[in-house]
Design a protein around this motif. Structure first.
Motif, PDB file in Angstrom:
ATOM      1  N   THR B 321       0.840  -1.209   0.000  1.00 48.32           N
ATOM      2  CA  THR B 321       0.000   0.000   0.000  1.00 48.32           C
ATOM      3  C   THR B 321       0.865   1.244   0.000  1.00 48.32           C
ATOM      4  O   THR B 321       0.667   2.170  -0.785  1.00 48.32           O
ATOM      5  CB  THR B 321      -0.890   0.016   1.245  1.00 48.32           C
ATOM      6  OG1 THR B 321      -0.027  -0.119   2.384  1.00 48.32           O
ATOM      7  CG2 THR B 321      -1.854  -1.115   1.234  1.00 48.32           C
ATOM      8  N   ASN B 325       1.020   3.941  -3.025  1.00 50.56           N
ATOM      9  CA  ASN B 325       0.644   5.344  -2.846  1.00 50.56           C
ATOM     10  C   ASN B 325       1.781   6.280  -3.169  1.00 50.56           C
ATOM     11  O   ASN B 325       1.563   7.321  -3.785  1.00 50.56           O
ATOM     12  CB  ASN B 325       0.185   5.566  -1.394  1.00 50.56           C
ATOM     13  CG  ASN B 325      -1.171   4.949  -1.181  1.00 50.56           C
ATOM     14  OD1 ASN B 325      -1.995   4.927  -2.088  1.00 50.56           O
ATOM     15  ND2 ASN B 325      -1.394   4.445   0.015  1.00 50.56           N
ATOM     16  N   ARG B 329       1.610   9.137  -5.962  1.00 50.83           N
ATOM     17  CA  ARG B 329       1.853  10.545  -5.607  1.00 50.83           C
ATOM     18  C   ARG B 329       2.911  11.159  -6.510  1.00 50.83           C
ATOM     19  O   ARG B 329       2.738  12.252  -7.021  1.00 50.83           O
ATOM     20  CB  ARG B 329       2.339  10.616  -4.154  1.00 50.83           C
ATOM     21  CG  ARG B 329       1.248  10.924  -3.191  1.00 50.83           C
ATOM     22  CD  ARG B 329       1.777  11.686  -1.994  1.00 50.83           C
ATOM     23  NE  ARG B 329       2.910  11.034  -1.368  1.00 50.83           N
ATOM     24  CZ  ARG B 329       2.854   9.986  -0.580  1.00 50.83           C
ATOM     25  NH1 ARG B 329       1.704   9.410  -0.323  1.00 50.83           N
ATOM     26  NH2 ARG B 329       3.948   9.476  -0.073  1.00 50.83           N
ATOM     27  N   PHE B 532      -2.109  11.439   3.799  1.00 48.65           N
ATOM     28  CA  PHE B 532      -1.768  10.215   3.085  1.00 48.65           C
ATOM     29  C   PHE B 532      -1.220   9.144   3.989  1.00 48.65           C
ATOM     30  O   PHE B 532      -0.964   8.054   3.550  1.00 48.65           O
ATOM     31  CB  PHE B 532      -0.747  10.500   1.987  1.00 48.65           C
ATOM     32  CG  PHE B 532      -1.300  11.487   1.009  1.00 48.65           C
ATOM     33  CD1 PHE B 532      -0.868  12.791   1.014  1.00 48.65           C
ATOM     34  CD2 PHE B 532      -2.289  11.116   0.124  1.00 48.65           C
ATOM     35  CE1 PHE B 532      -1.382  13.703   0.132  1.00 48.65           C
ATOM     36  CE2 PHE B 532      -2.817  12.036  -0.747  1.00 48.65           C
ATOM     37  CZ  PHE B 532      -2.371  13.328  -0.765  1.00 48.65           C
ATOM     38  N   ASP B 535      -3.041   5.789   4.248  1.00 47.54           N
ATOM     39  CA  ASP B 535      -2.940   4.890   3.108  1.00 47.54           C
ATOM     40  C   ASP B 535      -1.745   3.960   3.291  1.00 47.54           C
ATOM     41  O   ASP B 535      -1.762   2.854   2.852  1.00 47.54           O
ATOM     42  CB  ASP B 535      -2.783   5.669   1.800  1.00 47.54           C
ATOM     43  CG  ASP B 535      -4.044   6.429   1.516  1.00 47.54           C
ATOM     44  OD1 ASP B 535      -5.074   6.049   2.057  1.00 47.54           O
ATOM     45  OD2 ASP B 535      -3.973   7.387   0.766  1.00 47.54           O
TER      46      ASP B 535
END
Lengths: 275, 535
Positions: B321, B325, B329, B532, B535
């Motif tokens: 994860t 992410n 990003r 974030f 996440d």
């Protein structure tokens, strides 16, 4: 460093000036008053010593409790090592004794008299401090005629008498002259008051010398009990038959044998030349 | 007799003559007895007188003391240890007593000084003093010995002893003793007249020149190392070895040369212009510091055990994860900058992007009410009717916002058509937490399906941020989440925001890229956005 405290009397100022005169080229006399108490707070002393790069100081002050007080002190690594407070009981200044003085900058001779300087620990430190204070710069040679100034310290009945004389070298029958003294300089009668002495390990640390100053041992030199100097010489193996010694006439061989030897002797000689 | 008178005359002035008198007396004794008898009496008297006078002279410089004084000639110091009787002190006048004491002590000191060797220096007699013997404290502590050099430390660590080597070595060929190193040394391979060509070597190669060249290289390297040592000792920074001039320079070397040249200005390169497509240098600053080979054993052991523990544990080494992410990003960021530049060029706007606008996923989405109707002019815009509740997702531009209607449509709209709700939003943290729970659950299910990961997260966020819909909405959303998204994609292929389109194309290989990028260094610049972390 010679400095004054918050309150000073005429005696003290005069005494400081006289001691400054004794130590002339190697001392600095401060005119302003410094309101500090060395025994309580010595930071300002350390600051001054850093500025002037001096490690010995003399602090004069006058209170009701401690009249005519002089504090002799020394520093190690810009921190106070020893401080000894002496009170002046009787003082005769330079100007009062009207005789001709020694030129300034002469290395004085120091004499300490009295048992106290060896038995009592505080007096021992005081002795070391006074030696440090009053001896001049270390020199390797001194002019014989220039040995004029003498500082004499006597420890007696709890008091320390400091006298300063000029010595006159009179003719005696032999090489060594006879001494006659006349008093010149300031004379003090001190009494020992407070002391602030360094701890033993700090004192020992202050005495540590670098390795470079230790005298270098010379190899291959030894002395026996009588002081005879011995050394070893290393040589290669010698051919003892070819040694050139003293020729003893009586040990020479007789005629007939000699001739034979000569003949033998000549042949190897010739061979040598050829090779 | 006449000679006695003469002798008397001399005795007062010259002590040496006294000895001569003795001789004369002895000589006189044997031959002329009568004369000498007469003379003997007077001679004895004379001698006695002479002795007395000598004693008197020596008396003038001799002092009687119980204990001898201790002298330190180097300091011109004398210490008298004798007891001073207080009685004597009090009897006399103080000053006289002290004066006499001083005189005695000084006389002894002077006697001692006069025993030292003297010499004549420029018409002046000078006595040489020995070194002072009284130990006095120093003013400053003795200087510290110099710190050991790198070699000395290494030698100490390894236990290498310094072996003294002979200067001369026996050279068999020349049959003489030659130097071990230096001019005309014993084993100089450049001076050999015969070199065997090794089998593997090229026959046309000049072996002699090869040796000479090798020697030159060694000398140059040695010199270089010497200079480097000096620079290191004096803490002067020098550029690394890679910047020596070469015929062919690789890209790395050139870039390093450029960076070194840039930082060699007075402001250390702060105000140097950069080329349009030039990237910031990556490896400037601190490089990795490696532990020494033979260092702290306990810490090394600790590290190794920890490593083994990590290897043993069942936890996955790659946090999918997080990796996903991060990758997303990064891509979004790049894309946003590119897009913004393009947008700026297109619409003639000042590229004044707010910080918030860069992030597409915002926890604090604003609910607004439409007050004016709006007809879309562009394919990515929404149709608004008054009374609609719209969720503003991002305010990329001042006047043009991106939002989502209640029926799920997303698009741009002018900010003037909407107005804020007076309702209180849910606290941001709760939002975020709910978001994170949702999103992690979603992600764990669809870990491999990178394609949908994006969508899940998007949906989860939207769901959570709605807030008002409550738990039912959240639960129900799971089943729905996929379909609306999936449905939406074929439904609104075009009105989709430009940003997500490239996303679609990218997503198949997303995980591949993540896994390949795993080993690369991350450029985590600045503070991480709290939004974030979940996440």
């Amino acid at each position: 460093m010679i400095m004054k405290g918050g309150n000073t009397s005429q005696t003290i100022t005069q005494a400081l000036k006289d001691i400054y005169a004794l130590k002339k080229p190697n001392a600095v006399l401060y005119k302003k008053k410094n309101i500090t108490r060395p025994f309580e707070d010595s930071t300002s002393l350390e600051f001054f010593s850093k500025k002037t790069d001096c490690s010995l100081f003399l602090f004069g002050s006058h209170n009701k409790k401690r009249p005519n007080n002089l504090i002799f002190g020394r520093l190690f690594d810009f921190h106070v090592l020893d401080m000894i407070e002496l009170g002046i009981e009787k003082y005769v200044s330079l100007s009062e004794i009207k005789t001709s003085k020694c030129p300034e900058g002469t290395k004085p001779m120091l004499v300490f008299a009295g048992e106290a300087f060896d038995t009592d620990s505080e007096h021992r430190r005081l002795k070391s401090l006074l030696i440090d204070f009053f001896r001049g710069p270390t020199v390797s040679a001194v002019r014989l005629a220039g040995l004029e100034h003498i500082l004499h310290f006597t420890a007696l009945e709890g008091k320390i008498y400091m006298r300063s004389y000029r010595c006159l070298l009179k003719k005696s029958g032999c090489r060594t002259p006879r001494i006659e003294l006349e008093e010149i300089g300031p004379s003090f009668d001190f009494v020992l008051r407070r002391t602030h002495l360094a701890s033993d390990d700090l004192y020992k640390l202050a005495h540590r010398q670098p390795k470079a100053l230790k005298p270098k041992k010379k190899k291959n030199i030894s002395h026996d009990a009588f002081g005879t100097k011995f050394g070893r010489v290393h040589m290669q193996k010698q051919d003892l038959s070819k040694l050139h010694t003293r020729k003893m006439k009586g040990l020479r061989k007789r005629r007939g044998e000699e001739v034979a030897e000569d003949q033998d002797g000549q042949a190897p000689k010739v061979a040598k030349l050829e090779s | 007799p006449w000679w006695s008178l003469v002798v008397l005359h001399h005795i007062n002035y010259d002590p040496e003559v006294v000895q001569r008198v003795f001789l004369y007396s002895h000589v006189g004794h044997d031959p002329l007895t009568s004369l000498t008898n007469m003379a003997a009496c007077s001679v004895e008297e004379l001698l006695a007188k002479a002795e007395q006078e000598e004693a008197a002279k020596l008396k003038s410089i001799s002092v009687q003391k119980e204990l001898d004084l201790e002298f330190d000639i180097g300091n011109l110091l004398a210490c008298d240890r004798n007891r001073i009787e207080s009685r004597d002190f009090r009897q006399q006048k103080k000053e006289d007593f002290l004066l006499s004491l001083a005189r005695d002590n000084t006389q002894l000191l002077i006697n001692e000084i006069w025993k030292q060797p003297t010499e004549r220096v420029e018409e002046v007699i000078v006595v040489k003093l020995a070194a002072p013997t009284t130990p006095l404290p120093r003013e400053k502590p003795p200087p510290k010995p110099r710190p050991p050099t790198k070699w000395e430390e290494f030698a100490k660590l390894k236990g290498i002893q310094k072996k003294k080597k002979t200067n001369l070595v026996w050279d068999e060929t020349a049959k003489e003793w030659k130097r071990r190193w230096g001019y005309k040394r014993a084993k100089d391979d450049t001076k050999e007249w015969l070199i065997e060509v090794p089998e593997s070597a090229d026959p046309s190669e000049d072996q002699f020149a090869k040796r000479v060249k090798a020697k030159k290289e060694r000398v140059a390297k040695n010199e270089f190392n010497r200079l480097k040592n000096i620079a290191r000792a004096q803490k002067v920074k020098v550029p690394g070895m890679g910047l020596t001039p070469k015929a062919q320079q690789s890209k790395d070397e050139l870039s390093r040369a450029v960076s070194v040249a840039k930082t060699s200005t007075a402001s250390v390169g702060r105000f140097q212009d950069r080329l349009p497509k030039e990237k910031a240098p990556k490896n400037t600053g601190k490089r990795r510091k490696f532990e020494p080979l033979i260092g702290d054993f306990s810490s090394e052991r600790q590290k190794q055990l920890e490593l083994l523990k990590v290897m043993d544990s069942k936890r996955p080494k790659l946090d999918v994860t997080k990796a996903v992410n991060k990758q997303m990003r990064e891509e979004d960021r790049e894309e946003a900058t590119a897009k913004h530049k393009k947008a700026a060029g297109k619409r003639g706007r000042r590229g004044n992007m707010s910080g918030k606008g860069r992030y597409r996923y915002r926890a604090e989405a604003e609910k607004m009410v439409v007050v004016h109707s709006y007809r879309p002019n562009w394919p990515d815009e929404l149709e608004l009717s008054p009374g609609d509740v719209i969720l503003v997702l991002s305010k990329h531009e001042e006047e043009r916002w991106f939002g989502r209607l209640q029926d799920g449509q997303r698009g741009y709209f002018p900010a003037s058509c909407v107005m804020e709700l007076s309702q209180v939003n849910l606290p941001a943290k709760a939002l975020r937490r709910s978001l994170s729970v949702r999103s992690s659950a979603c992600n764990n299910d669809s870990g491999v399906r990178g394609r949908h990961v994006n969508g899940h997260i998007l949906q989860a966020r939207w769901r959570g941020s709605r807030g008002g819909s409550g738990g039912a909405g959240l639960d129900g959303g799971q089943g729905e989440s996929e379909s609306p998204f999936l449905a939406q994609r074929p439904q609104i292929p075009l009105p989709q925001p430009v940003a997500s389109q490239p996303q679609m194309h990218r997503s198949p290989g997303l995980l591949h890229r993540i896994l390949s990028k795993c080993r690369k260094k991350t450029e985590c610049q600045g503070a991480t956005n709290g939004a974030f972390e979940g996440d």
